[in-house]
Scaffold this motif. Structure first.
Motif, short mmCIF file in Angstrom:
data_model
loop_
_atom_site.label_atom_id
_atom_site.label_comp_id
_atom_site.label_asym_id
_atom_site.label_seq_id
_atom_site.Cartn_x
_atom_site.Cartn_y
_atom_site.Cartn_z
N LEU A 169 1.65 -31.61 5.36
CA LEU A 169 1.40 -33.05 5.35
C LEU A 169 2.65 -33.83 4.96
O LEU A 169 3.00 -34.85 5.59
N LEU A 170 3.36 -33.36 3.93
CA LEU A 170 4.60 -34.04 3.53
C LEU A 170 5.66 -33.94 4.63
O LEU A 170 6.39 -34.90 4.89
N ASN A 171 5.75 -32.80 5.28
CA ASN A 171 6.72 -32.61 6.34
C ASN A 171 6.45 -33.56 7.50
O ASN A 171 7.36 -34.23 8.01
N ALA A 172 5.19 -33.65 7.93
CA ALA A 172 4.84 -34.53 9.04
C ALA A 172 5.04 -36.00 8.68
O ALA A 172 5.48 -36.80 9.52
N THR A 173 4.73 -36.35 7.43
CA THR A 173 4.93 -37.75 7.00
C THR A 173 6.39 -38.14 7.04
O THR A 173 6.76 -39.22 7.54
N PHE A 174 7.25 -37.26 6.53
CA PHE A 174 8.69 -37.55 6.56
C PHE A 174 9.19 -37.65 8.00
O PHE A 174 9.96 -38.57 8.34
N ALA A 175 8.75 -36.72 8.86
CA ALA A 175 9.20 -36.76 10.26
C ALA A 175 8.73 -38.03 10.96
O ALA A 175 9.49 -38.64 11.73
N PHE A 176 7.51 -38.47 10.68
CA PHE A 176 7.00 -39.69 11.32
C PHE A 176 7.79 -40.92 10.86
O PHE A 176 8.10 -41.80 11.67
N ILE A 177 8.12 -40.97 9.58
CA ILE A 177 8.90 -42.13 9.08
C ILE A 177 10.27 -42.18 9.74
O ILE A 177 10.73 -43.24 10.21
N VAL A 178 10.95 -41.04 9.84
CA VAL A 178 12.29 -41.01 10.45
C VAL A 178 12.20 -41.35 11.93
O VAL A 178 13.03 -42.11 12.47
N ALA A 187 5.99 -40.94 18.64
CA ALA A 187 6.14 -40.58 17.23
C ALA A 187 4.85 -40.01 16.65
O ALA A 187 4.87 -39.03 15.89
N VAL A 188 3.70 -40.62 16.98
CA VAL A 188 2.43 -40.15 16.43
C VAL A 188 2.11 -38.75 16.93
O VAL A 188 1.74 -37.85 16.16
N LEU A 189 2.25 -38.56 18.23
CA LEU A 189 1.97 -37.25 18.80
C LEU A 189 2.91 -36.18 18.22
O LEU A 189 2.48 -35.07 17.86
N LEU A 190 4.18 -36.50 18.12
CA LEU A 190 5.13 -35.54 17.57
C LEU A 190 4.88 -35.26 16.10
O LEU A 190 5.13 -34.15 15.62
N ALA A 191 4.38 -36.25 15.36
CA ALA A 191 4.06 -36.02 13.95
C ALA A 191 2.94 -34.99 13.81
O ALA A 191 2.98 -34.13 12.93
N CYS A 233 18.87 -35.67 9.21
CA CYS A 233 17.85 -36.07 8.23
C CYS A 233 16.77 -34.99 8.07
O CYS A 233 16.39 -34.63 6.94
N TYR A 234 16.29 -34.46 9.19
CA TYR A 234 15.16 -33.53 9.10
C TYR A 234 15.58 -32.19 8.50
O TYR A 234 14.87 -31.64 7.65
#
Length: 406
Positions: A276-285, A294-298, A337-338
């Motif tokens: 969950l933390l990983n996906a949240t960070f990726a979505f923000i970036v 972005a939503v699908l990739l998250a 960043c990722y």
């Protein structure tokens, strides 16, 4: 033995009776069948190596090394093995659903026990935990499906424009003038349209995709229902399983089993938090950099992050490839960043979240994930590390302890 003369019996009759009871000359006494004393009170075994039958005739017992016995038992063993293999090969999908449901039940069990510690009845705790899981799955599909439909619609609308721009480009005109590309493409399209096998293949592919989607939804429903039943019956299943062990070792088996199931549950909860933390960070970036979908990739990042060690790397590569459509600068910034976040996650986030979960050496974890993924796909990669941790715990607490005593 002389016959007893009764009162009133004539002397002549007594003499005749006495002569009749005398044996004939040369006659032998008749053998009488009698039950042996050891069988009079029930069947008992005779001396070692003998077996007393119901008719009192002791006979040798067939040795376990006798060729007939070995051949018969070997044939029975092969038959049982083939039967088990046939059952397993024809119920592979069901077995995978059962393993997935049991894995989910073990992951939700710590949450239910935590709610029980807050004076909440176990049925209510199960209802709360399963409701949260169902809501998360429903939210995933509710967000994913409209996004996919929107993106596919956009691709269908833009596809003619992309084709027209490509045909009007100078590069295509040059290639067409030299090699006759336009005529060749027209001929191939005519052949494809007039070929019934090709059109049937497209129709069959659409039907196959629909069948796959239906089977996936049905499998998800089955896994959720089985998870609910397993979660409700988990304490009873454990008690029943412990009773299969000898009474002298039951306490040890119970302690090891509780440690293993607790570690698996903590691992599932911890890995869900990390994903969950990983996906949240990726979505923000991705939202800041303007990366499309972005939503699908998250969601893709969240799913891949459940796979330990390699899931984050694969998710990063997928997003970088998509970000190249907006420019290499965007891809480089996202990659920096990722992957920096992955290092921060590996050294600071995961150790704190996973401190109550399993601890597996890096080399063992990598080998386990690769082996599990090769055998059972994504599910095998997910359960690889808990399985490896359980095996290591059993080796440490049983085999090594036994070896130290010698």
């Amino acid at each position: 033995m002389q016959p007893v003369r009764k009162p009133g019996m004539p002397a002549l009759a007594a003499s005749v009776l006495r002569r009749l009871r005398q044996p004939l000359p040369g006659a032998q006494p008749r053998l009488r069948f009698e039950m042996p004393p050891e069988l009079a009170t029930g069947p008992e075994h005779g001396a070692e190596g003998e077996d007393t039958t119901r008719f009192g005739a002791p006979g040798p017992r067939m040795s376990a090394q006798h060729p007939l016995y070995v051949g018969f038992m070997g044939t029975v063993g092969v038959g049982v093995a083939l039967l088990v293999y046939w059952i397993g090969s024809n119920t592979t999908q069901l077995l995978l659903w059962i393993v997935a449901a049991l894995f989910i039940a073990l992951g939700l069990d710590p949450v239910v026990r935590w709610l029980e510690g807050r004076k909440l009845p176990r049925p209510i705790g199960i209802l709360v935990a399963v409701s949260v899981l169902v809501s998360a799955v429903a939210g995933f599909f509710a967000t994913l499906i409209p996004t996919i439909v929107e993106q596919v619609t956009e691709i269908v609308v833009q596809a003619p424009v992309w084709v027209r721009d490509f045909i009007d480009s100078e590069f295509f005109r040059t290639m067409d003038a030299q090699f006759g590309v336009r005529d060749r493409i027209t001929q191939e399209l005519d052949k494809f349209v007039k070929n019934p096998d090709a059109m049937g293949g497209i129709f069959g592919g659409v039907l196959g995709f629909g069948s796959t989607v239906a089977n996936g939804l049905f499998g998800t429903l089955i896994v959720l229902v089985l998870s609910l039943y397993f979660l409700a019956a988990l304490p009873a299943m454990k008690k029943w399983g412990y009773r299969l062990a000898p009474r002298s070792r039951r306490a040890r088996v119970e302690a090891l089993s509780e440690e293993i199931t607790g570690s698996v549950g903590n691992y599932v909860i911890g890995q869900a938090c990390v994903a969950l933390l990983n996906a949240t960070f990726a979505f923000i970036v991705m939202s800041i950099l303007g990366i499309p979908f972005a939503v699908l990739l998250a969601f893709v990042v969240a799913l891949l992050a459940f796979i330990p060690l390699v899931g984050g790397m694969i998710a990063g590569v997928v997003v970088i490839l998509v970000s190249l459509t907006t420019g290499w600068q965007t891809a480089v910034v996202y990659a920096v960043c990722y992957f920096a976040y992955l290092q921060f996650e590996a050294y600071f986030i995961s150790p704190r979240i996973m401190q109550k979960a399993v601890a597996v050496p890096g080399a063992v974890a990598v080998i386990s994930v690769i082996a599990g993924g090769s055998l059972l796909g994504v599910l095998g990669a997910l359960i690889a590390i808990p399985t490896a941790a359980a095996v290591m715990l059993l080796v440490k607490e049983i085999f090594i302890v036994r070896q130290d005593k010698h």
